[in-house]
Motif scaffolding. Structure first.
Motif, PDB file in Angstrom:
ATOM      1  N   VAL A   1       0.839  -1.210   0.000  1.00 48.85           N
ATOM      2  CA  VAL A   1       0.000   0.000   0.000  1.00 48.85           C
ATOM      3  C   VAL A   1       0.868   1.251   0.000  1.00 48.85           C
ATOM      4  O   VAL A   1       0.643   2.180  -0.779  1.00 48.85           O
ATOM      5  CB  VAL A   1      -0.959  -0.003   1.215  1.00 48.85           C
ATOM      6  CG1 VAL A   1      -1.656   1.340   1.362  1.00 48.85           C
ATOM      7  CG2 VAL A   1      -1.979  -1.124   1.068  1.00 48.85           C
ATOM      8  N   LEU A   2       1.890   1.270   0.855  1.00 47.70           N
ATOM      9  CA  LEU A   2       2.759   2.447   0.923  1.00 47.70           C
ATOM     10  C   LEU A   2       3.534   2.635  -0.381  1.00 47.70           C
ATOM     11  O   LEU A   2       3.744   3.765  -0.825  1.00 47.70           O
ATOM     12  CB  LEU A   2       3.721   2.327   2.106  1.00 47.70           C
ATOM     13  CG  LEU A   2       3.053   2.436   3.487  1.00 47.70           C
ATOM     14  CD1 LEU A   2       4.059   2.131   4.583  1.00 47.70           C
ATOM     15  CD2 LEU A   2       2.427   3.802   3.686  1.00 47.70           C
ATOM     16  N   SER A   3       3.938   1.551  -0.998  1.00 42.23           N
ATOM     17  CA  SER A   3       4.630   1.642  -2.278  1.00 42.23           C
ATOM     18  C   SER A   3       3.712   2.251  -3.329  1.00 42.23           C
ATOM     19  O   SER A   3       4.135   3.107  -4.123  1.00 42.23           O
ATOM     20  CB  SER A   3       5.111   0.261  -2.706  1.00 42.23           C
ATOM     21  OG  SER A   3       5.697   0.329  -3.984  1.00 42.23           O
ATOM     22  N   GLY A   4       2.465   1.805  -3.347  1.00 49.67           N
ATOM     23  CA  GLY A   4       1.502   2.361  -4.295  1.00 49.67           C
ATOM     24  C   GLY A   4       1.294   3.847  -4.067  1.00 49.67           C
ATOM     25  O   GLY A   4       1.243   4.642  -5.016  1.00 49.67           O
ATOM     26  N   ILE A   5       1.168   4.235  -2.802  1.00 49.66           N
ATOM     27  CA  ILE A   5       0.978   5.649  -2.479  1.00 49.66           C
ATOM     28  C   ILE A   5       2.222   6.441  -2.863  1.00 49.66           C
ATOM     29  O   ILE A   5       2.120   7.540  -3.419  1.00 49.66           O
ATOM     30  CB  ILE A   5       0.637   5.819  -0.987  1.00 49.66           C
ATOM     31  CG1 ILE A   5      -0.767   5.269  -0.730  1.00 49.66           C
ATOM     32  CG2 ILE A   5       0.742   7.276  -0.563  1.00 49.66           C
ATOM     33  CD1 ILE A   5      -1.148   5.205   0.723  1.00 49.66           C
ATOM     34  N   GLU A   6       3.393   5.879  -2.582  1.00 48.98           N
ATOM     35  CA  GLU A   6       4.636   6.557  -2.937  1.00 48.98           C
ATOM     36  C   GLU A   6       4.725   6.764  -4.447  1.00 48.98           C
ATOM     37  O   GLU A   6       5.106   7.840  -4.925  1.00 48.98           O
ATOM     38  CB  GLU A   6       5.830   5.744  -2.439  1.00 48.98           C
ATOM     39  CG  GLU A   6       7.166   6.395  -2.734  1.00 48.98           C
ATOM     40  CD  GLU A   6       8.331   5.571  -2.207  1.00 48.98           C
ATOM     41  OE1 GLU A   6       9.370   6.172  -1.919  1.00 48.98           O
ATOM     42  OE2 GLU A   6       8.203   4.343  -2.083  1.00 48.98           O
ATOM     43  N   THR A   7       4.346   5.744  -5.212  1.00 52.47           N
ATOM     44  CA  THR A   7       4.352   5.854  -6.674  1.00 52.47           C
ATOM     45  C   THR A   7       3.399   6.949  -7.131  1.00 52.47           C
ATOM     46  O   THR A   7       3.749   7.785  -7.965  1.00 52.47           O
ATOM     47  CB  THR A   7       3.957   4.498  -7.309  1.00 52.47           C
ATOM     48  OG1 THR A   7       4.910   3.521  -6.886  1.00 52.47           O
ATOM     49  CG2 THR A   7       3.937   4.596  -8.813  1.00 52.47           C
ATOM     50  N   LYS A   8       2.186   6.945  -6.569  1.00 54.85           N
ATOM     51  CA  LYS A   8       1.198   7.965  -6.936  1.00 54.85           C
ATOM     52  C   LYS A   8       1.713   9.360  -6.598  1.00 54.85           C
ATOM     53  O   LYS A   8       1.581  10.289  -7.399  1.00 54.85           O
ATOM     54  CB  LYS A   8      -0.132   7.731  -6.202  1.00 54.85           C
ATOM     55  CG  LYS A   8      -0.907   6.550  -6.698  1.00 54.85           C
ATOM     56  CD  LYS A   8      -1.526   6.829  -8.030  1.00 54.85           C
ATOM     57  CE  LYS A   8      -2.404   5.682  -8.444  1.00 54.85           C
ATOM     58  NZ  LYS A   8      -2.807   5.736  -9.812  1.00 54.85           N
ATOM     59  N   LEU A   9       2.295   9.504  -5.416  1.00 57.84           N
ATOM     60  CA  LEU A   9       2.811  10.813  -5.017  1.00 57.84           C
ATOM     61  C   LEU A   9       3.939  11.266  -5.947  1.00 57.84           C
ATOM     62  O   LEU A   9       4.017  12.444  -6.309  1.00 57.84           O
ATOM     63  CB  LEU A   9       3.292  10.780  -3.566  1.00 57.84           C
ATOM     64  CG  LEU A   9       2.188  10.692  -2.512  1.00 57.84           C
ATOM     65  CD1 LEU A   9       2.803  10.540  -1.128  1.00 57.84           C
ATOM     66  CD2 LEU A   9       1.277  11.895  -2.563  1.00 57.84           C
ATOM     67  N   SER A  10       4.800  10.336  -6.345  1.00 56.75           N
ATOM     68  CA  SER A  10       5.874  10.680  -7.278  1.00 56.75           C
ATOM     69  C   SER A  10       5.310  11.123  -8.618  1.00 56.75           C
ATOM     70  O   SER A  10       5.775  12.102  -9.212  1.00 56.75           O
ATOM     71  CB  SER A  10       6.811   9.480  -7.480  1.00 56.75           C
ATOM     72  OG  SER A  10       7.481   9.181  -6.298  1.00 56.75           O
ATOM     73  N   GLU A  11       4.301  10.398  -9.080  1.00 58.13           N
ATOM     74  CA  GLU A  11       3.666  10.764 -10.346  1.00 58.13           C
ATOM     75  C   GLU A  11       3.013  12.143 -10.238  1.00 58.13           C
ATOM     76  O   GLU A  11       3.130  12.968 -11.152  1.00 58.13           O
ATOM     77  CB  GLU A  11       2.612   9.721 -10.730  1.00 58.13           C
ATOM     78  CG  GLU A  11       3.190   8.388 -11.127  1.00 58.13           C
ATOM     79  CD  GLU A  11       2.111   7.304 -11.278  1.00 58.13           C
ATOM     80  OE1 GLU A  11       0.915   7.602 -11.081  1.00 58.13           O
ATOM     81  OE2 GLU A  11       2.483   6.159 -11.599  1.00 58.13           O
TER      82      GLU A  11
END
Length: 152
Positions: free
Chosen positions: A122-132
Protein backbone atom coordinates in the motif's frame (compact mmCIF):
# COMPACT_ATOMS: atom_id res chain seq x y z
CA UNK A 1 -12.18 15.59 -5.69
CA UNK A 2 -9.26 13.16 -5.91
CA UNK A 3 -5.81 14.32 -6.83
CA UNK A 4 -5.79 12.35 -10.07
CA UNK A 5 -9.06 13.99 -11.13
CA UNK A 6 -7.60 17.41 -10.35
CA UNK A 7 -4.54 16.62 -12.43
CA UNK A 8 -6.76 15.51 -15.31
CA UNK A 9 -8.67 18.78 -15.03
CA UNK A 10 -5.38 20.69 -15.07
CA UNK A 11 -4.26 18.71 -18.11
CA UNK A 12 -7.52 19.53 -19.88
CA UNK A 13 -7.01 23.24 -19.20
CA UNK A 14 -3.52 23.09 -20.69
CA UNK A 15 -4.71 21.07 -23.71
CA UNK A 16 -7.60 23.44 -24.31
CA UNK A 17 -5.50 26.58 -23.86
CA UNK A 18 -5.08 29.05 -26.69
CA UNK A 19 -2.11 28.19 -28.88
CA UNK A 20 0.69 30.74 -29.15
CA UNK A 21 1.50 31.11 -32.87
CA UNK A 22 4.76 29.57 -34.07
CA UNK A 23 5.44 27.75 -30.76
CA UNK A 24 4.33 24.76 -28.74
CA UNK A 25 3.15 27.01 -25.95
CA UNK A 26 -0.39 27.72 -24.90
CA UNK A 27 -2.03 30.46 -22.90
CA UNK A 28 -4.16 29.39 -19.97
CA UNK A 29 -6.09 31.11 -17.22
CA UNK A 30 -3.66 31.52 -14.36
CA UNK A 31 -6.39 31.56 -11.71
CA UNK A 32 -7.87 28.29 -12.98
CA UNK A 33 -4.53 26.50 -12.65
CA UNK A 34 -3.73 28.07 -9.29
CA UNK A 35 -7.11 26.98 -7.95
CA UNK A 36 -6.49 23.39 -9.04
CA UNK A 37 -2.98 23.44 -7.58
CA UNK A 38 -4.45 24.63 -4.27
CA UNK A 39 -7.02 21.81 -4.41
CA UNK A 40 -4.20 19.31 -5.00
CA UNK A 41 -2.32 20.71 -2.03
CA UNK A 42 -5.38 20.19 0.13
CA UNK A 43 -5.82 16.58 -1.13
CA UNK A 44 -2.22 15.44 -0.62
CA UNK A 45 -2.34 15.64 3.20
CA UNK A 46 -5.42 13.35 3.10
CA UNK A 47 -3.53 10.77 1.06
CA UNK A 48 -0.51 11.06 3.32
CA UNK A 49 -2.78 10.69 6.35
CA UNK A 50 -4.24 7.51 4.82
CA UNK A 51 -0.73 6.13 4.41
CA UNK A 52 0.07 6.98 8.03
CA UNK A 53 -3.14 5.29 9.18
CA UNK A 54 -2.16 2.17 7.24
CA UNK A 55 1.25 2.25 8.86
CA UNK A 56 -0.33 2.64 12.32
CA UNK A 57 -2.66 -0.28 11.58
CA UNK A 58 0.31 -2.37 10.42
CA UNK A 59 2.11 -1.62 13.68
CA UNK A 60 -1.02 -2.48 15.69
CA UNK A 61 -1.31 -5.83 13.91
CA UNK A 62 2.36 -6.58 14.56
CA UNK A 63 2.03 -5.61 18.23
CA UNK A 64 -1.11 -7.72 18.61
CA UNK A 65 0.67 -10.66 17.00
CA UNK A 66 3.62 -10.25 19.35
CA UNK A 67 1.32 -10.01 22.37
CA UNK A 68 -0.62 -13.07 21.25
CA UNK A 69 2.62 -14.98 20.70
CA UNK A 70 3.87 -13.97 24.16
CA UNK A 71 0.58 -14.99 25.71
CA UNK A 72 0.52 -18.31 23.86
CA UNK A 73 4.14 -18.92 24.85
CA UNK A 74 3.40 -18.12 28.50
CA UNK A 75 0.41 -20.45 28.45
CA UNK A 76 2.49 -23.20 26.88
CA UNK A 77 5.26 -22.73 29.43
CA UNK A 78 2.78 -22.80 32.32
CA UNK A 79 1.21 -25.94 30.94
CA UNK A 80 4.62 -27.51 30.54
CA UNK A 81 5.64 -26.61 34.11
CA UNK A 82 2.49 -28.18 35.52
CA UNK A 83 3.07 -31.36 33.57
CA UNK A 84 6.69 -31.50 34.66
CA UNK A 85 5.72 -30.92 38.31
CA UNK A 86 3.25 -33.78 38.08
CA UNK A 87 6.11 -35.92 36.71
CA UNK A 88 3.66 -38.45 35.41
CA UNK A 89 4.05 -37.60 31.77
CA UNK A 90 7.12 -35.37 31.73
CA UNK A 91 8.19 -36.18 28.20
CA UNK A 92 4.69 -35.57 26.77
CA UNK A 93 4.42 -32.20 28.54
CA UNK A 94 7.71 -30.99 27.06
CA UNK A 95 6.64 -31.96 23.56
CA UNK A 96 3.28 -30.21 23.88
CA UNK A 97 4.95 -27.05 25.18
CA UNK A 98 7.47 -27.05 22.33
CA UNK A 99 4.71 -27.50 19.78
CA UNK A 100 2.62 -24.66 21.23
CA UNK A 101 5.59 -22.32 21.32
CA UNK A 102 6.53 -23.23 17.75
CA UNK A 103 2.94 -22.72 16.59
CA UNK A 104 2.73 -19.39 18.39
CA UNK A 105 6.00 -18.19 16.90
CA UNK A 106 4.98 -19.49 13.48
CA UNK A 107 1.59 -17.75 13.74
CA UNK A 108 3.24 -14.53 14.87
CA UNK A 109 5.73 -14.72 11.99
CA UNK A 110 2.95 -15.29 9.46
CA UNK A 111 0.83 -12.43 10.81
CA UNK A 112 3.85 -10.13 10.96
CA UNK A 113 4.99 -11.07 7.44
CA UNK A 114 1.53 -10.62 5.99
CA UNK A 115 0.91 -7.26 7.62
CA UNK A 116 4.33 -5.95 6.63
CA UNK A 117 3.86 -7.10 3.04
CA UNK A 118 0.42 -5.51 2.88
CA UNK A 119 1.60 -2.23 4.37
CA UNK A 120 4.64 -2.17 2.07
CA UNK A 121 2.42 -2.77 -0.96
CA UNK A 122 0.00 0.00 0.00
CA UNK A 123 2.76 2.45 0.92
CA UNK A 124 4.63 1.64 -2.28
CA UNK A 125 1.50 2.36 -4.30
CA UNK A 126 0.98 5.65 -2.48
CA UNK A 127 4.64 6.56 -2.94
CA UNK A 128 4.35 5.85 -6.67
CA UNK A 129 1.20 7.96 -6.94
CA UNK A 130 2.81 10.81 -5.02
CA UNK A 131 5.87 10.68 -7.28
CA UNK A 132 3.67 10.76 -10.35
CA UNK A 133 1.69 13.66 -8.93
CA UNK A 134 4.86 15.56 -8.08
CA UNK A 135 6.20 15.03 -11.60
CA UNK A 136 2.90 16.11 -13.16
CA UNK A 137 2.74 19.22 -10.99
CA UNK A 138 6.34 20.10 -11.84
CA UNK A 139 5.63 19.67 -15.56
CA UNK A 140 2.55 21.86 -15.35
CA UNK A 141 4.36 24.43 -13.27
CA UNK A 142 7.17 24.56 -15.81
CA UNK A 143 4.64 25.03 -18.63
CA UNK A 144 2.96 27.82 -16.71
CA UNK A 145 6.35 29.43 -16.12
CA UNK A 146 7.18 29.14 -19.82
CA UNK A 147 3.85 30.73 -20.71
CA UNK A 148 4.47 33.43 -18.17
CA UNK A 149 7.89 34.17 -19.70
CA UNK A 150 6.43 34.31 -23.18
CA UNK A 151 3.75 36.75 -22.10
CA UNK A 152 6.34 39.23 -20.88
Amino acid sequence: MKTTELLEEMEAIVKEGSAVPFSRKVMVEKDDLLEIIEDIRSELPKEIEEAEMINIEKQRIINDARQEARQMKEEAELYARKKIEEAAIMREAEEIAKEKVAKAEHSADQIRSGSIAYADEVLSGIETKLSELRADIEDIYMKVQENKQELK
